[in-house]
Design an enzyme around this catalytic site. Structure first.
Site, PDB file in Angstrom:
ATOM      1  N   GLY A   1     -42.182  19.291  28.919  1.00  0.00           N
ATOM      2  CA  GLY A   1     -41.416  18.150  28.436  1.00  0.00           C
ATOM      3  C   GLY A   1     -40.592  18.527  27.215  1.00  0.00           C
ATOM      4  CB  CYS A   2     -37.593  16.951  25.770  1.00  0.00           C
ATOM      5  SG  CYS A   2     -38.055  15.212  25.892  1.00  0.00           S
ATOM      6  CE1 TYR A   3     -39.205  13.105  20.972  1.00  0.00           C
ATOM      7  CE2 TYR A   3     -40.103  11.998  22.884  1.00  0.00           C
ATOM      8  CZ  TYR A   3     -39.277  11.994  21.778  1.00  0.00           C
ATOM      9  OH  TYR A   3     -38.536  10.876  21.492  1.00  0.00           O
TER      10      TYR A   3
ATOM     11  CB  THR B   1     -39.946  22.299  24.492  1.00  0.00           C
ATOM     12  OG1 THR B   1     -40.250  22.299  25.887  1.00  0.00           O
ATOM     13  CG2 THR B   1     -39.214  23.579  24.129  1.00  0.00           C
TER      14      THR B   1
END
Lengths: 343, 343, 343, 343
Positions: B148-150, B152
């Site tokens: 996921g973005c967060y 990472t």
């Protein structure tokens, strides 16, 4: 490899030129000068370049520039004209992204730019760098005057109509909207986020420097004296120009869609959208494309052209690289194939 | 050439994947499926792709996908898990950009995602696609769960401290700010320009799906049970995540700057800025870089890590391409060398 | 009618003060001085005021100011301290919106503001204008130091916890996000739309001038020496501050929701939202409200307070008017009942 | 006190109407209906209203509405026309903010709005609520059709020229730019922040519903059949309309500045700026003002009018309140004296 120099790369046009050139497959970036930033790495000013170049800004030095094949000027108006003659004399080709060589008439230039021209004799020699009109001349040019952002969007939009003689050239209107990056990276109250954000306004209604440039281009195509009302506006976004162009049809029998598609069929950086589509500026963000649509609202006599570019790419640095490619026999789209960043 | 398929490319992750793949030097894009858009050109949905591809969306078709070397899932959570087993069985490798295979524990997954897992046996098999931690496993993986973005931005920020055992792992804080594209291309009142523009808010304070994913990753590194408070916020911009990470130093003698620089010295997509610099999200807009800085405000006992990514690139599509490169023996940065678009 | 003067009304705090004062039912705006704009109508600088006032900027003139009941200073730091003693001596009350009188200790002030204090003896006398703490002292004050924007949002958020002694005061964290108007109406590259727009960053991580102000306030309440990590961030919008506050509960048995509701039950400008709600900055845009929520994510030991204000209103001009109302026996909300502009 | 009801207050027009009415000195807000939100407090949907009203949304109930002096319809097109006849019959006056009663011709209405009109007989009776044209008729109206946002900005801009017969009425152009709130508070991909932010586009080029409304108004003034090309654009901001109007002067001897100043000298909500000034939309944000400038670029034959409004105020809710004031003998500016929020 083309040996490239840049003079004055600290503004938005400069960093955009760097973005394109550090990725260009046939370019060796030799020198970039900036009096104010000399000795500092490019990444100090532009962290987006970290990892892409180790180059530092250098003090202005004509000998270093003379060792390049081509030098780009990304300086304020009035700088290039004082330095270009020497570079040309030393066999360097020049692409000026400022306005110094865009107008053919020195008096007109002085009137709009508020200073005497330093080398009026070069004005005739300089080639106006709009590839869709002057490709052959650009190929052999020593000095290319890279077009302004509004002039690029407006001329590309009107060209097919004027070439075909379909409109009343005496009463054209260009209602243009620009993102704020067109105003440059200068400390300026008017372009603060709190001033230019969440607001929309016209400016320069009584005369903008791009007006004589556009008129010169349209006149050359129409073979006469075009009448143009040009109203630029500031829109609360960073990149993008949207030109909404209006003209009265002198002949309403033509198939305008076919006309536009034919005119730009072989152009790598003009995209005529299918009938009924409308372009958005974000569809060209970061790309060198000019995307346009042609409409006749309510099937009336007024033709409306919608023409969008990224003012920093097709309206500045990208078109300059396109011109360099043409001048040096490269594939015209070399280094310019980026897909627009959307969203 | 790697033969590539995409399932579900109509969202922001999808178009970003397309932007990267149509320019990738070693990729042949074979098929992209979308039930809702089947038969229409990609450029109908995404005009930014005009001129870059003639591909059309196709009806979902497992045989077409089975002819690919790798299939990317850019679908809503819960779709990939119903289709992946068959593709794996037919020898296709899979990179899932959704959350279906990110958690190792099926019960935890069900609890946070509100549905039973369709193939829990695959969870252990799936490799969590954070190259900076799992590069070797990714290289040989059949199934990669793209982070996921967060997760990472947060994991890359905390990793060096946890690996070195320098902080109190029981009281970490991740105050994260995301651009609105993280919410996807869904019709939704909350992410309208008039709702999310010119405003800032926290959301998911009492539990966000990325929390168990982050904790799983941090626990794996620290070898224990990390205590993390995670507060995501929505910030009025399109792209970018800024994670501001706080921890209490257990050992304050370490040279944190040196630690971070050493940890990421050979990573192509993590940039530790010089001491005293701070990263901006725009410096990674459109690029696959994670840019970070480490600070000890007022020389106190609290360490602060600032970690920024483009949520659609290193936080989604770019990291997926990075994983593909690793899986297929390509240069890890192939197709991922774009300079960030700034401004 | 209260006779009011303003010194230095050309910035964002100034125009906001004007917006509030020209509509205030009990105010007669007598004089506004600006050396740079003297002689020009307010509407030249701020067209939004057209039709609301015929006042012109005047040359600085202490006699004109001395005829007022109260003078607001909306000047850069360091100006008010050179003029206030004379005004006080002539019986005028003063509200300083800059930082000159916010800190009690002259040495600390000099250290953070980089100049000697011109009238250190007045520091003790000045009343810190946070009505929720110092209402009675404000009522009789001759000189009010109007709080900074971050300090207002942070102190109001932490106050109930510190007063009740419920948290570890040694390890508080304030992760704050501000709109760009907090940086003022100065020509500055960093706050151009093209620099601050579509991007997010931290700044001042190693020490921001609001840190000693916040600590002074928190120490006064807690009776000890608070440990605070304060990280401000710039968020791409015009107005609004969102403070996300973290603390470790020393006593986790308290009903935090009830505590906050009780503490602020009679405050006209603090709104504690119901449990489970989260505030958005736009819900206070243009209003004098501080809106907040208290949460315990995942029922853990970390308490999170979300506190939002409009930095130009409750964080500056609105709080100044609130203080004036208290000083002159007006209804505290006089002239401050505007509904937030949303969307 | 005027007893007021609102039908359908859940959109942007609705919350703006609420913002104005809860502060109006002569209004008692009796009932607001919404089927979807019935029973919930207004502040659930609009936290900006917390503390300003305790009213809840109610189920639609004609008896409750019949107890009001005036009912505002802030509903989608097609709703008011089914309910208004009964209310009128029961002696309630109605102001419709939708388009149901704006056109005089039922067939034209059906053609543009795609449904049959439910009470065509009322169309002649309804008064078009543009006070600058129809003040006297509004005062005695039972049913007021509140103008659309574009029509307000365009008609006010062209009126003086048409009344004076100075332009060629056959070839007028209105290039209009609107903030996104004009599209309403509907879940819609096209108005997501990630779609409409940082981009600019035209829409509805081949026909927008406001075109027949504008033409009807211009025809009434010019006494003939006006030719108008109307191109609306979406600009990446929340509030504001900027209309740039072009016409060819039939008589170029008139003093246009004097003409405009004289025409609007006694209008409380039209501000003609001094010669050489240009209006910005933010100068009217949150206010009921229409601010305009008149120019003749390069002293040519084309006249350009720049006209700005806040689409939610003078373009919707504010004009509706202005109409109510006129209908009920209040001061026309009652409740409408807010200064624009700037920055």
């Amino acid at each position: 490899m083309i040996k490239v120099g840049i003079v004055g790369g600290t503004g938005y046009t400069g960093v955009e030129l760097l973005r394109l050139l550090v990725q260009h497959p046939a370019v060796e970036l030799r020198v970039i000068t900036s009096r104010s930033e000399a000795g500092r790495g490019l990444d100090h000013l532009f962290p987006s370049l970290r990892g892409h170049t180790d180059l530092c800004f250098a003090e202005p030095d004509v000998d270093a520039l003379a060792g390049c094949d081509v030098v780009f000027y990304a300086t304020p108006n009035g700088v290039a004209m004082t330095q270009v003659p020497e570079l040309l004399a030393r066999g360097v080709r020049v692409i000026d992204l400022a306005a110094d060589f865009r107008l053919k008439d020195a008096d007109t230039w002085s009137e709009w730019y508020g200073m005497a021209h330093a080398c009026p004799a070069l004005l005739e020699d300089a080639v106006y760098g709009l590839p869709e009109v002057n490709r052959a001349e650009i190929a052999s040019a020593r000095l290319v005057a890279n077009p302004g952002c509004y002039p690029t969007a407006v001329q590309l939009g009107f060209l097919p109509l004027l070439e075909a003689g379909l409109i009343d050239a005496g009463a054209m209107i260009a209602d243009c909207k620009s993102g704020v990056s067109g105003a440059g990276r200068q400390a300026n109250v008017g372009t603060l986020l709190c001033e230019a954000g969440e607001s929309f306004k016209a400016y320069g209604v009584n005369g903008h420097r791009h007006l004589p440039e556009i008129r010169q281009g349209l006149n050359a195509v129409s073979g006469g004296s075009c009448g143009l009302t040009f109203v630029p506006h500031l829109t609360p976004m960073i990149r993008g120009i949207h030109a909404t162009l209006y003209a009265q049809l002198a002949d309403d029998s033509a198939d305008l869609q076919a006309l536009y598609e034919a005119r730009y069929a072989r152009e790598p950086f003009v995209d005529v959208m299918p009938a009924g589509w409308t372009p958005e500026t974000r569809s060209v963000r970061g790309s060198n494309m000019c995307r346009m649509a042609v409409c006749r609202p309510m099937s009336g006599n007024t033709v409306v052209i919608l023409s969008v570019i990224d003012n920093l790419v097709k309206g500045a640095a990208g078109q300059a690289v396109q011109n360099m490619n043409i001048m040096f026999g490269q594939e015209e789209s070399a280094g310019l194939t980026q897909v627009a960043l959307s969203p």
